[in-house]
Design a protein around this motif. Structure first.
Motif: not given
Length: 235
Positions: A87-97
């Motif tokens: 979940r944290a990776a999805a949130r971070e990826g959402g911000k990054l991409f």
């Protein structure tokens, strides 16, 4: 409904579970897939979904982009990562991409490792895992890039931004999931015939050569469809 899903594909959690299990040799259930897509409530607590589903109003239905994301959620779970970290990776990826679908964009293939590297750098205190376990999981996550995850990326056709098609048997196989064709259901790529239709005729007792003649397609297309659908139902 039809206007909503045209060109986006449509799948049930059961279909997604079978497709994921077929490729990963895993044993995820449809309820697990549904929880990843929709979240769940347990023991008085609400748990957030892992992805941001495109069809908010359609319980237990997901689109092609959702499927691709759920596939990689399954991959990470199969590698031992917790849902908290994913979940944290999805949130971070959402911000990054700058997207609601970080695991289904082209940049994920090249820059996915940086998602977990950033979580490790910040120690991601909000994830709620003991520090030692969190560091271990983030280390595992970075190790899967690029080599371990690359074969799965290769099964996907990538557009300029997002995933556009998925080849469950690899590009050497005949079977493709393309959201712009047959609502994203598995089809024989060259002829466009749904694999389920071919499988249904053959398992009902019709001769494969006769089925091929009915559809005006090569016998190899029928045989590949039957083999794929049989494996899918066993996954």
């Amino acid at each position: 409904m039809t206007r909503t899903v045209i060109g986006r594909g449509i799948y049930t959690p059961k279909q997604v579970a079978r497709l994921v299990n077929l490729r990963l040799d895993s044993d995820f259930g449809e309820d697990q897939i549904d929880r990843w897509a929709r979240g769940y409530h347990r023991a008085g607590r609400d748990y957030a979904p892992v992805i941001v589903p495109e069809l908010d109003g359609d319980r237990r239905l997901v689109t092609f982009l959702d499927f691709v994301e759920l596939f990689f959620v399954g991959f990470f779970r199969h590698q031992g990562l917790s849902l908290q970290v994913i979940r944290a990776a999805a949130r971070e990826g959402g911000k990054l991409f700058s997207t609601d679908h970080p695991f289904a964009v082209k940049s994920f293939r090249t820059d996915g490792q940086s998602i977990f590297a950033e979580l490790e750098r910040t120690r991601a205190a909000s994830i709620g895992l003991p520090a030692e376990r969190l560091i271990e999981e983030l280390h595992i996550a970075q190790m899967v890039f690029p080599d371990m995850v690359e074969p799965y990326f290769e099964d996907i056709d990538w557009g300029d931004v997002e995933a556009e098609a998925y080849w469950p048997c690899g590009h050497d196989g005949r079977i493709v999931l393309d959201p712009t064709r047959s609502f994203g259901q598995p089809i024989d790529d060259l002829t466009g015939v749904p694999t389920e239709a071919l499988y249904s005729f053959v398992t009902a007792g019709d001769d494969p050569e006769m089925v091929a003649d009915w559809y005006g397609i090569p016998l190899a297309a029928v045989e590949a469809a039957v083999e794929f659908e049989h494996a899918l139902r066993s996954a």
